[in-house]
Design a protein around this motif. Structure first.
Motif, PDB file in Angstrom:
ATOM      1  N   TRP A  85       5.133  11.499   2.140  1.00 37.78           N
ATOM      2  CA  TRP A  85       5.349  10.660   3.323  1.00 37.78           C
ATOM      3  C   TRP A  85       4.447  11.133   4.456  1.00 37.78           C
ATOM      4  CZ3 TRP A  85       7.405   6.249   2.387  1.00 37.78           C
ATOM      5  CH2 TRP A  85       8.376   6.111   1.393  1.00 37.78           C
ATOM      6  N   GLU A  86       4.234  12.436   4.502  1.00 36.51           N
ATOM      7  CA  GLU A  86       3.362  13.023   5.524  1.00 36.51           C
ATOM      8  C   GLU A  86       1.954  12.421   5.418  1.00 36.51           C
ATOM      9  OE1 GLU A  86       4.396  15.999   7.503  1.00 36.51           O
ATOM     10  OE2 GLU A  86       2.709  15.217   8.679  1.00 36.51           O
ATOM     11  N   GLU A  87       1.433  12.421   4.208  1.00 31.50           N
ATOM     12  CA  GLU A  87       0.074  11.896   3.994  1.00 31.50           C
ATOM     13  C   GLU A  87      -0.009  10.408   4.308  1.00 31.50           C
ATOM     14  OE1 GLU A  87      -1.783  14.378   0.286  1.00 31.50           O
ATOM     15  OE2 GLU A  87       0.094  13.318  -0.099  1.00 31.50           O
ATOM     16  N   ILE A  88       1.026   9.672   3.873  1.00 30.88           N
ATOM     17  CA  ILE A  88       1.024   8.226   4.122  1.00 30.88           C
ATOM     18  C   ILE A  88       1.086   7.961   5.628  1.00 30.88           C
ATOM     19  CG2 ILE A  88       2.307   6.069   3.816  1.00 30.88           C
ATOM     20  CD1 ILE A  88       3.265   7.203   1.096  1.00 30.88           C
ATOM     21  N   GLY A  89       1.941   8.706   6.307  1.00 35.63           N
ATOM     22  CA  GLY A  89       2.081   8.543   7.763  1.00 35.63           C
ATOM     23  C   GLY A  89       0.758   8.803   8.465  1.00 35.63           C
ATOM     24  N   GLN A 124       0.817  -1.214   0.000  1.00 32.87           N
ATOM     25  CA  GLN A 124       0.000   0.000   0.000  1.00 32.87           C
ATOM     26  C   GLN A 124       0.847   1.259   0.000  1.00 32.87           C
ATOM     27  OE1 GLN A 124      -3.053   0.111  -0.678  1.00 32.87           O
ATOM     28  NE2 GLN A 124      -3.655  -2.009  -0.404  1.00 32.87           N
ATOM     29  N   VAL A 125       1.979   1.224   0.701  1.00 31.91           N
ATOM     30  CA  VAL A 125       2.847   2.402   0.726  1.00 31.91           C
ATOM     31  C   VAL A 125       3.436   2.628  -0.666  1.00 31.91           C
ATOM     32  CG1 VAL A 125       5.010   3.350   1.629  1.00 31.91           C
ATOM     33  CG2 VAL A 125       3.361   2.291   3.192  1.00 31.91           C
ATOM     34  N   ASP A 126       3.897   1.547  -1.293  1.00 31.75           N
ATOM     35  CA  ASP A 126       4.436   1.675  -2.658  1.00 31.75           C
ATOM     36  C   ASP A 126       3.376   2.272  -3.582  1.00 31.75           C
ATOM     37  OD1 ASP A 126       6.783   0.609  -1.874  1.00 31.75           O
ATOM     38  OD2 ASP A 126       6.501  -1.357  -2.811  1.00 31.75           O
ATOM     39  N   ASN A 127       2.166   1.771  -3.450  1.00 37.63           N
ATOM     40  CA  ASN A 127       1.075   2.232  -4.289  1.00 37.63           C
ATOM     41  C   ASN A 127       0.793   3.719  -4.059  1.00 37.63           C
ATOM     42  OD1 ASN A 127      -1.049   1.801  -6.187  1.00 37.63           O
ATOM     43  ND2 ASN A 127      -2.505   1.877  -4.484  1.00 37.63           N
ATOM     44  N   ALA A 128       0.783   4.101  -2.793  1.00 39.28           N
ATOM     45  CA  ALA A 128       0.529   5.506  -2.461  1.00 39.28           C
ATOM     46  C   ALA A 128       1.628   6.397  -3.050  1.00 39.28           C
ATOM     47  CB  ALA A 128       0.453   5.679  -0.938  1.00 39.28           C
ATOM     48  N   ARG A 129       2.869   5.919  -2.958  1.00 36.24           N
ATOM     49  CA  ARG A 129       3.987   6.706  -3.520  1.00 36.24           C
ATOM     50  C   ARG A 129       3.813   6.865  -5.027  1.00 36.24           C
ATOM     51  NH1 ARG A 129       6.695  10.120  -0.821  1.00 36.24           N
ATOM     52  NH2 ARG A 129       8.519   9.877  -2.146  1.00 36.24           N
ATOM     53  N   ARG A 130       3.405   5.767  -5.662  1.00 31.61           N
ATOM     54  CA  ARG A 130       3.200   5.843  -7.118  1.00 31.61           C
ATOM     55  C   ARG A 130       2.090   6.831  -7.469  1.00 31.61           C
ATOM     56  NH1 ARG A 130       4.176   0.242  -7.108  1.00 31.61           N
ATOM     57  NH2 ARG A 130       1.959  -0.176  -6.987  1.00 31.61           N
ATOM     58  N   PHE A 147      -2.500  -5.506  -7.635  1.00 32.26           N
ATOM     59  CA  PHE A 147      -1.105  -5.096  -7.828  1.00 32.26           C
ATOM     60  C   PHE A 147      -0.274  -6.048  -8.683  1.00 32.26           C
ATOM     61  CE2 PHE A 147      -2.479  -3.329  -3.687  1.00 32.26           C
ATOM     62  CZ  PHE A 147      -2.442  -1.986  -4.035  1.00 32.26           C
ATOM     63  N   GLY A 148      -0.888  -7.070  -9.220  1.00 34.93           N
ATOM     64  CA  GLY A 148      -0.148  -7.963 -10.123  1.00 34.93           C
ATOM     65  C   GLY A 148       0.331  -9.237  -9.449  1.00 34.93           C
ATOM     66  N   ARG A 149       0.704 -10.169 -10.279  1.00 35.83           N
ATOM     67  CA  ARG A 149       1.129 -11.490  -9.828  1.00 35.83           C
ATOM     68  C   ARG A 149       2.278 -11.411  -8.836  1.00 35.83           C
ATOM     69  NH1 ARG A 149       1.436 -17.032 -11.394  1.00 35.83           N
ATOM     70  NH2 ARG A 149       3.651 -17.278 -11.333  1.00 35.83           N
ATOM     71  N   GLY A 150       2.142 -12.198  -7.780  1.00 31.94           N
ATOM     72  CA  GLY A 150       3.225 -12.266  -6.787  1.00 31.94           C
ATOM     73  C   GLY A 150       3.317 -11.038  -5.901  1.00 31.94           C
TER      74      GLY A 150
END
Lengths: 74, 189
Positions: free
Chosen positions: A53-57, A42-48, B95-98
């Motif tokens: 970081w403030e919003e994610i935190g 979810q963090v990766d997704n939010a960054r994308r 989010f895709g495979r794996g």
């Protein structure tokens, strides 16, 4: 049928929770790892999506520093 | 203990370290020893492993990342009323495979990074135990040295979850590999 299975599962859960620490602790450990993986996803997704970081935190209920330290450069 | 290792066994230990590093694991486990044995092309041990489908590529794919959730986790989570398969399915849809099983990233510590990617990895408990068992196997077979075959016997004698899980995903078991290797070691009657 499904109802019976669910009841069985519930019975096992209750038994596991107050009798065998090994089973209960194992479940907690697995849950923690699941949470870690979901958080990373979810963090990766939010960054994308351009979240700061403030919003994610804020969304995770932790400080900006904490989330940055944990997830930056991954 | 290492002075009694054959050249091949030493090369295997070095290869195990390299494999663990490439998989970005934090330490060398018994599963990396198994993988390393499989990579030693042309050796009787690698040939035995290949017969069971334990090839380097299959091993690398089947070795689960340290944070990956396996069947034992699924079972434990089921007791909490959580269906890991359903969670995984949803994660993969989004989010895709794996998605749920992606290996963790390289070490984030600046110190480790500065030390370079070739920083030596420590031996984990399972690898240490496997090597101790290899010594015992060698003694049991009245061998003066510890060879790659004894390392494999050590690895398969362990009952280590990572090794058992890896072999199970490849469709075999420590016991099957072990007995095939042992029957090859004993002179035909």
């Amino acid at each position: 049928m499904a109802g019976t299975e669910a009841k069985d599962a519930l019975g096992i859960t209750e038994g596991a929770m107050d009798t065998d620490p090994r089973v209960g602790l194992r479940a907690v450990a697995a849950l923690r790892r699941l949470v870690e993986r979901l958080e990373a996803l979810q963090v990766d997704n939010a960054r994308r999506h351009g979240w700061s970081w403030e919003e994610i935190g804020t969304a995770l209920g932790v400080s900006r520093q904490a989330v940055h330290k944990k997830h930056a450069r991954r | 203990m290492f002075e009694r290792f054959t050249e091949e066994a030493r090369a295997t230990v070095v290869a195990a370290q390299e494999e663990a590093r490439l998989l970005r694991h934090a330490s060398i486990g018994a599963e990396h020893l198994l993988l390393a044995l499989a990579t030693r092309a042309g050796t009787p041990v690698a040939a035995t492993l290949a017969r069971f489908g334990v090839t380097p590529d299959a091993c690398r794919t089947a070795i689960s990342p340290p944070e990956a959730l396996d069947e034992a986790d699924a079972e434990a989570l089921r007791l909490l009323g959580i269906d890991l398969h359903a969670v995984r399915e949803r994660a993969e849809t989004a989010f895709g495979r794996g998605a749920l099983d992606r290996p963790p990233a390289a070490p984030r510590s600046p110190l480790l990074r500065r030390a370079g990617i070739s920083a030596r990895l420590p031996f984990g408990a399972s690898a240490k135990r496997a090597l101790r068992l290899a010594l015992r196997e060698a003694v049991g077979l009245r061998s003066g040295v510890i060879g790659a075959e004894h390392v494999l016997l050590g690895v398969t004698a362990l009952d280590d979850p990572a090794v058992v899980g890896l072999l199970r995903r490849l469709g075999t078991s420590p016991a099957a590999v072990r007995s095939a290797l042992l029957s090859g070691l004993r002179p035909a009657a």
